[in-house]
Design a protein around this motif. Structure first.
Motif, mmCIF file in Angstrom:
data_model
loop_
_atom_site.group_PDB
_atom_site.id
_atom_site.type_symbol
_atom_site.label_atom_id
_atom_site.label_comp_id
_atom_site.label_asym_id
_atom_site.label_seq_id
_atom_site.Cartn_x
_atom_site.Cartn_y
_atom_site.Cartn_z
ATOM 1 N N TRP A 10 84.154 46.935 34.993
ATOM 2 C CA TRP A 10 83.190 45.974 35.545
ATOM 3 C C TRP A 10 83.036 46.202 37.047
ATOM 4 O O TRP A 10 81.919 46.225 37.571
ATOM 5 C CB TRP A 10 83.684 44.554 35.270
ATOM 6 N N TRP A 11 84.163 46.367 37.751
ATOM 7 C CA TRP A 11 84.111 46.587 39.182
ATOM 8 C C TRP A 11 83.420 47.917 39.528
ATOM 9 O O TRP A 11 82.630 47.997 40.477
ATOM 10 C CB TRP A 11 85.520 46.593 39.788
ATOM 11 N N ARG A 12 83.701 48.928 38.734
ATOM 12 C CA ARG A 12 83.074 50.224 38.977
ATOM 13 C C ARG A 12 81.564 50.147 38.725
ATOM 14 O O ARG A 12 80.766 50.757 39.433
ATOM 15 C CB ARG A 12 83.704 51.315 38.115
ATOM 16 N N GLY A 13 81.176 49.396 37.684
ATOM 17 C CA GLY A 13 79.758 49.215 37.408
ATOM 18 C C GLY A 13 79.047 48.483 38.536
ATOM 19 O O GLY A 13 77.914 48.810 38.902
ATOM 20 N N ARG A 14 79.740 47.488 39.105
ATOM 21 C CA ARG A 14 79.173 46.753 40.222
ATOM 22 C C ARG A 14 79.002 47.679 41.441
ATOM 23 O O ARG A 14 77.973 47.629 42.120
ATOM 24 C CB ARG A 14 80.080 45.577 40.571
ATOM 25 N N GLU A 15 79.986 48.517 41.716
ATOM 26 C CA GLU A 15 79.894 49.476 42.803
ATOM 27 C C GLU A 15 78.770 50.482 42.561
ATOM 28 O O GLU A 15 78.040 50.851 43.490
ATOM 29 C CB GLU A 15 81.233 50.202 42.956
#
Length: 323
Positions: A10-15
């Protein structure tokens, strides 16, 4: 998926999405090196999250290719574009940008590389794709027909180019109406690359329609108007109407001068044709200044030994011998 892995994804997708927005902003601001670096980072994250062949990758690859193209790194731009196209072809309708836009970008890269045969093959491939569609966008299809027609016409394949221009013209008239400026462009191209065994009167009729449309539209580009006037003058000259031909060449010359100044290389063909009309009619005093202007432009652009320069010198000598 384990909770910690899901959270990391999720965090990588947000980045990833943040980087795409940042790259788009950099491209819009012509910060192409920044855009390229950001796209490369976004692409690495997309490969990590989605895999190396997922349709999601077409977006960052398209942006990466755009940044590389803007910096003149054509081989790298072509590689990025080609990879995006391969992914989009496998993904079908889910690709964003869609396949036609990706192909358009590759065509632009190939044109910059001077690979005319590759561009032609790509245009034919794109046209075949449109032909398979049930209801293709008429604006996009007509633009492609026009570009392929221009490519073929400039290579001398007028018999193949002419029907493409006619299709483009019909599509534009149907979608935009008979008085749209893009219809004038299609008429001009159809007339310019008219099949050589067709009557000159047909070319003249198309150019007159194009001129009427262009004169009525205040947004018309000066280059298009000047080109229509020059080619209509040539048609009238071929039909033996030297008076109207001279008047049209004068208007074309004025339009080009207004666009690029009195010393722009684009003036040379019109200067020569207008001079020859006056020369043929015995108006040597009117022809000589035009020839001399054309000669100065030819020497500056082509050099003193070029065949065009030599031809202008010969016409000047002949005109002077009659004065």
């Amino acid at each position: 998926m384990r909770p910690d892995r899901a959270m990391r994804r999720w965090w990588r997708g947000r980045e990833y999405r943040r980087l795409l927005d940042e790259a788009a902003s950099a491209l819009a601001g012509s910060r192409h090196a920044d855009a390229e670096a950001t796209c490369a980072r976004a692409l690495r994250i997309a490969e990590e999250i989605y895999g190396a062949e997922d349709a999601e990758l077409t977006g960052p690859l398209y942006a990466l290719s755009s940044a590389q193209l803007a910096q003149g790194r054509l081989d790298e731009a072509r590689a990025s574009s080609t990879r995006a196209i391969a992914i989009a072809e496998a993904a079908g309708a889910s690709a964003d940008p869609p396949l036609p836009r990706l192909l358009e970008q590759l065509a632009a890269i190939l044109e910059r590389q001077g690979k005319a045969e590759d561009v032609e093959a790509l245009f034919r491939r794109m046209l075949a794709g449109y032909e398979r569609m049930r209801d293709p966008d008429p604006a996009q299809l007509s633009a492609l027909l026009n570009r392929l027609g221009l490519l073929l016409g400039r290579r001398g394949a007028r018999a193949e180019a002419a029907p493409l221009f006619q299709r483009a013209l019909a599509l534009r008239e149907g979608a935009l109406g008979a008085r749209h400026l893009l219809v004038a462009e299609a008429l001009y191209n159809a007339a310019t690359f008219h099949e050589e065994d067709r009557p000159v009167a047909e070319r003249e009729a198309m150019l007159r329609r194009a001129l009427e449309i262009a004169e009525a539209d205040p947004s018309v580009e000066g280059a298009l108007l000047a080109s229509i006037l020059h080619n209509l003058a040539a048609a009238r000259e071929a039909l033996g109407d030297m008076a109207e031909s001279a008047a049209l060449y004068e208007r074309a010359l004025a339009a080009r001068e207004a666009l690029g100044g009195a010393s722009h290389p684009s003036l040379r063909p019109t200067l020569v044709r207008l001079a020859q009309v006056h020369h043929a009619a015995g108006r040597v005093s009117a022809a000589l200044p035009l020839y001399e202007r054309a000669l100065a432009l030819a020497e500056a652009e082509l050099g003193s030994d070029h065949p065009v320069t030599a031809a202008i010198k010969a016409w000047i000598d002949e005109a002077r011998s009659r004065s």
